[in-house]
Design a protein around this motif. Structure first.
Motif, PDB file in Angstrom:
ATOM      1  N   ALA B 170      -9.147   0.642  13.294  1.00  0.00           N
ATOM      2  CA  ALA B 170      -8.062   1.565  12.956  1.00  0.00           C
ATOM      3  C   ALA B 170      -7.314   1.063  11.723  1.00  0.00           C
ATOM      4  CB  ALA B 170      -7.105   1.703  14.134  1.00  0.00           C
ATOM      5  N   GLY B 171      -7.059  -0.250  11.707  1.00  0.00           N
ATOM      6  CA  GLY B 171      -6.388  -0.835  10.551  1.00  0.00           C
ATOM      7  C   GLY B 171      -7.213  -0.654   9.290  1.00  0.00           C
ATOM      8  N   GLU B 172      -8.525  -0.858   9.442  1.00  0.00           N
ATOM      9  CA  GLU B 172      -9.410  -0.702   8.284  1.00  0.00           C
ATOM     10  C   GLU B 172      -9.382   0.731   7.764  1.00  0.00           C
ATOM     11  OE1 GLU B 172     -13.218  -2.205   9.526  1.00  0.00           O
ATOM     12  OE2 GLU B 172     -12.383  -4.216   9.854  1.00  0.00           O
ATOM     13  N   ALA B 173      -9.336   1.693   8.685  1.00  0.00           N
ATOM     14  CA  ALA B 173      -9.268   3.102   8.284  1.00  0.00           C
ATOM     15  C   ALA B 173      -7.995   3.360   7.490  1.00  0.00           C
ATOM     16  CB  ALA B 173      -9.313   3.998   9.517  1.00  0.00           C
ATOM     17  N   VAL B 174      -6.889   2.734   7.928  1.00  0.00           N
ATOM     18  CA  VAL B 174      -5.630   2.897   7.204  1.00  0.00           C
ATOM     19  C   VAL B 174      -5.755   2.300   5.806  1.00  0.00           C
ATOM     20  CG1 VAL B 174      -3.214   2.184   7.106  1.00  0.00           C
ATOM     21  CG2 VAL B 174      -4.188   2.984   9.252  1.00  0.00           C
ATOM     22  N   GLY B 175      -6.367   1.098   5.715  1.00  0.00           N
ATOM     23  CA  GLY B 175      -6.546   0.451   4.415  1.00  0.00           C
ATOM     24  C   GLY B 175      -7.302   1.339   3.448  1.00  0.00           C
ATOM     25  N   LYS B 176      -8.379   1.971   3.968  1.00  0.00           N
ATOM     26  CA  LYS B 176      -9.194   2.841   3.107  1.00  0.00           C
ATOM     27  C   LYS B 176      -8.385   4.055   2.651  1.00  0.00           C
ATOM     28  CE  LYS B 176     -13.585   1.587   5.157  1.00  0.00           C
ATOM     29  NZ  LYS B 176     -14.242   1.873   6.448  1.00  0.00           N
ATOM     30  N   GLU B 177      -7.632   4.620   3.588  1.00  0.00           N
ATOM     31  CA  GLU B 177      -6.823   5.797   3.252  1.00  0.00           C
ATOM     32  C   GLU B 177      -5.774   5.445   2.192  1.00  0.00           C
ATOM     33  OE1 GLU B 177      -7.256   8.866   4.241  1.00  0.00           O
ATOM     34  OE2 GLU B 177      -5.408   9.780   3.481  1.00  0.00           O
ATOM     35  N   LEU B 178      -5.215   4.230   2.307  1.00  0.00           N
ATOM     36  CA  LEU B 178      -4.223   3.794   1.318  1.00  0.00           C
ATOM     37  C   LEU B 178      -4.873   3.648  -0.060  1.00  0.00           C
ATOM     38  CD1 LEU B 178      -2.147   1.119   3.289  1.00  0.00           C
ATOM     39  CD2 LEU B 178      -1.512   3.469   2.773  1.00  0.00           C
ATOM     40  N   ASN B 179      -6.108   3.146  -0.081  1.00  0.00           N
ATOM     41  CA  ASN B 179      -6.844   3.042  -1.353  1.00  0.00           C
ATOM     42  C   ASN B 179      -7.026   4.419  -1.969  1.00  0.00           C
ATOM     43  OD1 ASN B 179      -7.134   0.302  -1.228  1.00  0.00           O
ATOM     44  ND2 ASN B 179      -9.151   0.375  -0.258  1.00  0.00           N
ATOM     45  N   ARG B 180      -7.415   5.355  -1.088  1.00  0.00           N
ATOM     46  CA  ARG B 180      -7.668   6.718  -1.558  1.00  0.00           C
ATOM     47  C   ARG B 180      -6.399   7.313  -2.169  1.00  0.00           C
ATOM     48  NH1 ARG B 180      -7.948  11.667  -0.269  1.00  0.00           N
ATOM     49  NH2 ARG B 180      -6.633  11.509   1.556  1.00  0.00           N
ATOM     50  N   ARG B 181      -5.246   6.914  -1.619  1.00  0.00           N
ATOM     51  CA  ARG B 181      -3.976   7.434  -2.117  1.00  0.00           C
ATOM     52  C   ARG B 181      -3.424   6.614  -3.270  1.00  0.00           C
ATOM     53  NH1 ARG B 181      -0.769  10.433   1.890  1.00  0.00           N
ATOM     54  NH2 ARG B 181      -2.281  11.378   3.288  1.00  0.00           N
ATOM     55  N   GLY B 182      -4.191   5.614  -3.722  1.00  0.00           N
ATOM     56  CA  GLY B 182      -3.784   4.830  -4.879  1.00  0.00           C
ATOM     57  C   GLY B 182      -2.551   3.969  -4.672  1.00  0.00           C
ATOM     58  N   ARG B 183      -2.378   3.456  -3.465  1.00  0.00           N
ATOM     59  CA  ARG B 183      -1.212   2.607  -3.156  1.00  0.00           C
ATOM     60  C   ARG B 183      -1.464   1.179  -3.628  1.00  0.00           C
ATOM     61  NH1 ARG B 183       3.111   5.456  -2.451  1.00  0.00           N
ATOM     62  NH2 ARG B 183       1.991   7.287  -3.180  1.00  0.00           N
ATOM     63  N   GLU B 184      -0.394   0.447  -3.892  1.00  0.00           N
ATOM     64  CA  GLU B 184      -0.576  -0.906  -4.421  1.00  0.00           C
ATOM     65  C   GLU B 184       0.007  -2.025  -3.575  1.00  0.00           C
ATOM     66  OE1 GLU B 184       0.745  -0.354  -8.386  1.00  0.00           O
ATOM     67  OE2 GLU B 184      -1.198   0.447  -8.993  1.00  0.00           O
ATOM     68  N   LYS B 185       1.151  -1.770  -2.961  1.00  0.00           N
ATOM     69  CA  LYS B 185       1.724  -2.833  -2.139  1.00  0.00           C
ATOM     70  C   LYS B 185       2.299  -2.244  -0.860  1.00  0.00           C
ATOM     71  CE  LYS B 185       4.504  -6.935  -2.193  1.00  0.00           C
ATOM     72  NZ  LYS B 185       5.296  -7.895  -2.938  1.00  0.00           N
ATOM     73  N   ALA B 186       1.802  -2.706   0.267  1.00  0.00           N
ATOM     74  CA  ALA B 186       2.214  -2.117   1.538  1.00  0.00           C
ATOM     75  C   ALA B 186       2.942  -3.144   2.402  1.00  0.00           C
ATOM     76  CB  ALA B 186       1.000  -1.585   2.288  1.00  0.00           C
ATOM     77  N   VAL B 187       3.878  -2.635   3.203  1.00  0.00           N
ATOM     78  CA  VAL B 187       4.524  -3.465   4.213  1.00  0.00           C
ATOM     79  C   VAL B 187       4.029  -3.004   5.568  1.00  0.00           C
ATOM     80  CG1 VAL B 187       6.701  -3.910   5.389  1.00  0.00           C
ATOM     81  CG2 VAL B 187       6.600  -3.988   2.908  1.00  0.00           C
ATOM     82  N   CYS B 188       3.556  -3.957   6.380  1.00  0.00           N
ATOM     83  CA  CYS B 188       3.095  -3.635   7.727  1.00  0.00           C
ATOM     84  C   CYS B 188       4.246  -3.970   8.675  1.00  0.00           C
ATOM     85  CB  CYS B 188       1.849  -4.459   8.047  1.00  0.00           C
ATOM     86  SG  CYS B 188       0.930  -3.852   9.453  1.00  0.00           S
ATOM     87  N   LEU B 189       4.814  -2.967   9.318  1.00  0.00           N
ATOM     88  CA  LEU B 189       6.031  -3.153  10.117  1.00  0.00           C
ATOM     89  C   LEU B 189       5.683  -3.411  11.585  1.00  0.00           C
ATOM     90  CD1 LEU B 189       9.211  -2.873   9.790  1.00  0.00           C
ATOM     91  CD2 LEU B 189       8.901  -0.632  10.792  1.00  0.00           C
ATOM     92  N   LEU B 190       5.832  -4.665  12.013  1.00  0.00           N
ATOM     93  CA  LEU B 190       5.492  -5.030  13.394  1.00  0.00           C
ATOM     94  C   LEU B 190       6.751  -5.017  14.253  1.00  0.00           C
ATOM     95  CD1 LEU B 190       3.842  -7.429  11.411  1.00  0.00           C
ATOM     96  CD2 LEU B 190       2.512  -7.249  13.506  1.00  0.00           C
ATOM     97  N   HIS B 191       6.746  -4.204  15.315  1.00  0.00           N
ATOM     98  CA  HIS B 191       7.965  -4.077  16.117  1.00  0.00           C
ATOM     99  C   HIS B 191       7.918  -4.918  17.387  1.00  0.00           C
ATOM    100  CE1 HIS B 191       5.297  -0.770  17.395  1.00  0.00           C
ATOM    101  NE2 HIS B 191       5.702  -1.105  18.585  1.00  0.00           N
ATOM    102  N   GLU B 192       6.885  -5.757  17.538  1.00  0.00           N
ATOM    103  CA  GLU B 192       6.792  -6.599  18.729  1.00  0.00           C
ATOM    104  C   GLU B 192       6.128  -7.885  18.296  1.00  0.00           C
ATOM    105  OE1 GLU B 192       5.472  -3.914  22.117  1.00  0.00           O
ATOM    106  OE2 GLU B 192       4.640  -5.843  22.687  1.00  0.00           O
ATOM    107  N   GLN B 193       6.892  -8.955  18.249  1.00  0.00           N
ATOM    108  CA  GLN B 193       6.304 -10.194  17.761  1.00  0.00           C
ATOM    109  C   GLN B 193       5.304 -10.736  18.788  1.00  0.00           C
ATOM    110  OE1 GLN B 193       9.276 -12.793  16.289  1.00  0.00           O
ATOM    111  NE2 GLN B 193       7.876 -13.930  15.002  1.00  0.00           N
TER     112      GLN B 193
END
Lengths: 367, 344
Positions: B170-193
């Motif tokens: 699922a994470g990999e799918a998100v990474g690919k989608e972000l590439n497709r959208r031409g994104r450059e720097k992402a923050v991954c927001l973790l709500h449970e340490q």
């Protein structure tokens, strides 16, 4: 116990500020209340001094290590987070000065938001009706805490631990029962939402800087709480019941009424926080708020409240909340490794409290 | 004397309290409160959730589901409603229990074994702690299906199949989608340490995304805290052009934080709820990656029914994937309706 003086004159003229402490009566010398003190000496005896010094230290520290920390927009973010803690920390400090704990505060905020949201939704009522019903329900919870405490004479730790667990369960159970899911339904399209939002969750622009309205609520509560503590008879009662219940009762302080009042004050603040939660995010997660009660207590303690009661100030608790807000967001602004986030937070809080205790001790020595 | 005084005082206080209550009630009544928009009435008007009636003649089998959900988790709520729907149709008595601590979750599984259930659905968030008890159930002849987490170990523990989404994938799918959208720097927001699944999602993004990914931990039980932390992050690092939240409730909060911080970052999220659907529709949320929790609940119950009735097993025992499904603006219309009734 450092604030014995007010206990001796609970109903007396309120001119002598109980926050000044008083201290043990000197043997044989002139009445200590009449002794003139220099300004620095008086400052050194304020309960919030340690917190103020800690806050300044933390502020300077983050200004140096995080270059984006000093921007107005960043400070407004820090103030916003501090205010969401501070709104609760101020009445919690009053309660602690009165010698009691409340562990149910974190979930009470959520309960308040849930009641407001679900009442409006289920009854298809104007959201202000829900807000009013929520006020009554939340005050009733506060009254319950205080009433149980004064009637059963059990420690407040146990009573409010019970309320905490019950409310956690009720939040979840009732939300599930009524809404069918663990989140409330959106009420943003209902009448009265916009005006309620303006009151509880809007953003004001002051001189080009956005300030959340919670900051205004926070300041108002600080002023109100400080006035009650230092300028009213109720304030004297609060110091008295926290300093020594039996002595207070012996001189005619209405102990039960004072404590119930304090719990209802906490409930009032929980209502304000709860409405902010609701109108800011428009839906409420029923599992929220657990753990926040300790943060409120921590803020009050950092701000100079004694865990044993009888000593502390509302301003101190507000500064404590500000310290917590700065530490919490400063770590993000400084871009430190997030894996260590909680560790830094804990270490910083401990340092602030130690500094606070050290300064208070010095202040007592120089007295 | 003292008692007299006290009673007079308390009577006065009762009167004062009464006056306050009356005043508030009067104020409420004065608002005369009805809302002509939204609320329950609007919901009833659009309510069309499927009704439940058994459509089969098989005996009333008992199926237990034991998950690692915490209290009040929206996600598991949807899994449950899917499972209940299947249970209603298949004439099944559905039992649900959960505990986020692995040891206690194992005890709950043991309790289900003791109840002699006819089928067991478990999540394996912390596989090693669940190993023995799941094997025990299998040995007793209870058919076991694993859902949501534990794909790697599911068949080794003797489960018939696994239904879920691989978090890494699922994470990999998100990474690919972000590439497709031409994104450059992402923050991954973790709500449970310390949640392994969350770490895997962020790692997955890191693996396929060409840009930079930074983690940000927040306390999921304190919404203003989440909002101000995201705000702080966006203010301190202007290069961040994407925030990926790991749970649906935090997406709307991130949107608010972005507006307050004056940032142009895109907000994307894992999972779905009605506010995310609305966000997709109005463009405030870029995309959502969904693992279809309703399907995980529905299919697991239905598959166990099929297994008991006909010894069928979908996928021949290979994991059945329910995600990742990337949802964007074009899917938003019908999603909005389904999320509102709590099935998506």
């Amino acid at each position: 116990m450092t604030a014995a003086a007010p206990a001796g004159s609970p109903a007396g003229p309120s001119g002598s500020a109980p926050g000044d402490g008083g201290g043990p009566a000197p043997d044989g010398s002139a009445d200590e209340r009449l002794v003139h003190r220099s300004l620095p000496a008086r400052l050194m005896r304020r309960p919030e001094l340690g917190a103020v010094v800690g806050a300044i230290a933390l502020f300077v520290f983050f200004s140096l290590v995080a270059d984006s920390f000093l921007r107005a927009s960043s400070l407004s973010t820090v103030l916003y987070f501090s205010s969401t803690i501070g709104i609760m920390a101020v009445p919690v400090a009053l309660l602690m000065i009165g010698g009691e704990f409340d562990l149910s505060t974190g979930v009470m905020v959520t309960s308040s938001a849930l009641v407001s949201s679900m009442f409006s939704y289920q009854m298809t009522a104007n959201t202000w009706v829900g807000v009013g019903v929520s006020l009554l329900v939340t005050l009733a919870i506060g009254f319950f805490n205080g009433f149980m405490l004064t009637r059963t004479k059990l420690p407040s730790f146990i009573i409010t631990l019970g309320t905490f667990l019950m409310l956690t369960g009720l939040n979840l159970g009732m939300t599930k029962l009524i809404s069918g899911t663990v989140t409330t339904k959106s009420i943003s399209d209902m009448e009265g939402f916009d005006s309620a939002r303006a009151v509880f969750a809007s953003t004001l622009t002051l001189g080009g800087v956005d300030v959340q309205i919670t900051v205004v609520w926070w300041l108002a509560l600080i002023v109100l709480a400080t006035w009650i503590l230092l300028r009213t008879r109720a304030g004297n009662w609060i110091f008295a019941v926290g300093g020594g219940v039996d002595a207070a009762r012996a001189v005619g302080v209405p102990v039960g009424r004072t404590k119930i009042g304090l719990y209802m004050g906490v409930a009032l603040a929980a209502w304000i926080s709860g409405q902010h939660l609701l109108f800011n995010y428009d839906t409420v997660q029923s599992g929220e708020g657990v753990g926040n009660e300790l943060i409120y207590i921590a803020a009050a303690v950092i701000g100079g409240c004694l865990l044993t009661g009888g000593y502390g100030s509302a301003v101190g608790a507000a500064v404590g909340a500000f310290i917590f807000g700065m530490a919490n967001k400063g770590i993000v602004y400084a871009q430190w490794n997030p894996d260590w986030f909680k560790f830094f937070l804990g270490a910083m809080l401990l340092l602030a409290t130690l500094l606070n205790a050290w300064i208070r001790k010095r202040a007592e020595v120089t007295r | 004397m003292a008692t007299v005084q006290r009673s007079r005082r308390s009577r006065a206080s009762v009167r004062a309290t009464g006056a306050v209550v009356a005043a508030v009630l009067a104020a409420v009544a004065a608002l005369a409160g009805c809302s002509s928009t939204g609320g329950k009435r609007a919901e009833e008007a659009r309510d069309q959730a499927a009704s439940g009636k058994a459509n089969v003649t098989t005996p009333r089998w008992k199926i237990a589901m034991v998950t690692h959900s915490g209290d009040g988790d929206t996600y598991w709520d949807i899994v449950q409603s899917g499972a209940k729907q299947a249970a209603a149709k298949d004439n099944i008595e559905f039992l649900y229990s959960h505990d986020k601590e692995a040891g206690r979750q194992a005890q709950l599984v043991q309790a289900a074994i003791d109840k002699k259930v006819d089928g067991l659905i478990v999540t394996l968030a912390k596989p090693s702690a669940m190993k023995n008890v799941v094997r025990k159930a299998v040995k007793k002849g209870i058919p076991v299906v694993t859902i949501n987490s534990g794909q790697e170990v599911s068949s080794a523990y003797g489960a018939l199949t696994h239904i879920g989404q691989d978090e890494q994938t699922a994470g990999e799918a998100v990474g690919k989608e972000l590439n497709r959208r031409g994104r450059e720097k992402a923050v991954c927001l973790l709500h449970e340490q310390g949640n392994v699944g969350h770490e895997q999602r962020c790692d997955g993004i890191r693996k396929t995304f060409d840009g930079k990914v930074e983690d940000l931990y927040v306390d999921g039980t304190n919404m203003p805290g989440v909002q101000s932390s995201v705000e702080a992050k966006l203010q301190s690092d202007k290069k961040v052009d994407t925030v990926v939240t790991l749970g649906a409730p935090f997406a709307a909060t991130a949107v608010q934080a972005k507006q307050d911080a004056g940032s142009k970052a895109e907000i994307d999220t894992f999972d779905l709820n009605s506010k995310v659907a609305t966000g997709l529709k109005d463009g405030s949320i870029g995309f959502a990656v969904d693992q279809q929790p309703y399907l995980q609940g529905y299919q697991s119950v239905d598959l166990l029914w099929l297994y008991r009735y006909n010894a069928d097993m979908l996928g021949g025992g290979k994991p059945v994937l329910t995600g990742p499904q990337i949802l964007t603006k074009k899917d938003a219309g019908k999603l909005e309706e389904f999320t509102k009734r709590g099935t998506r």
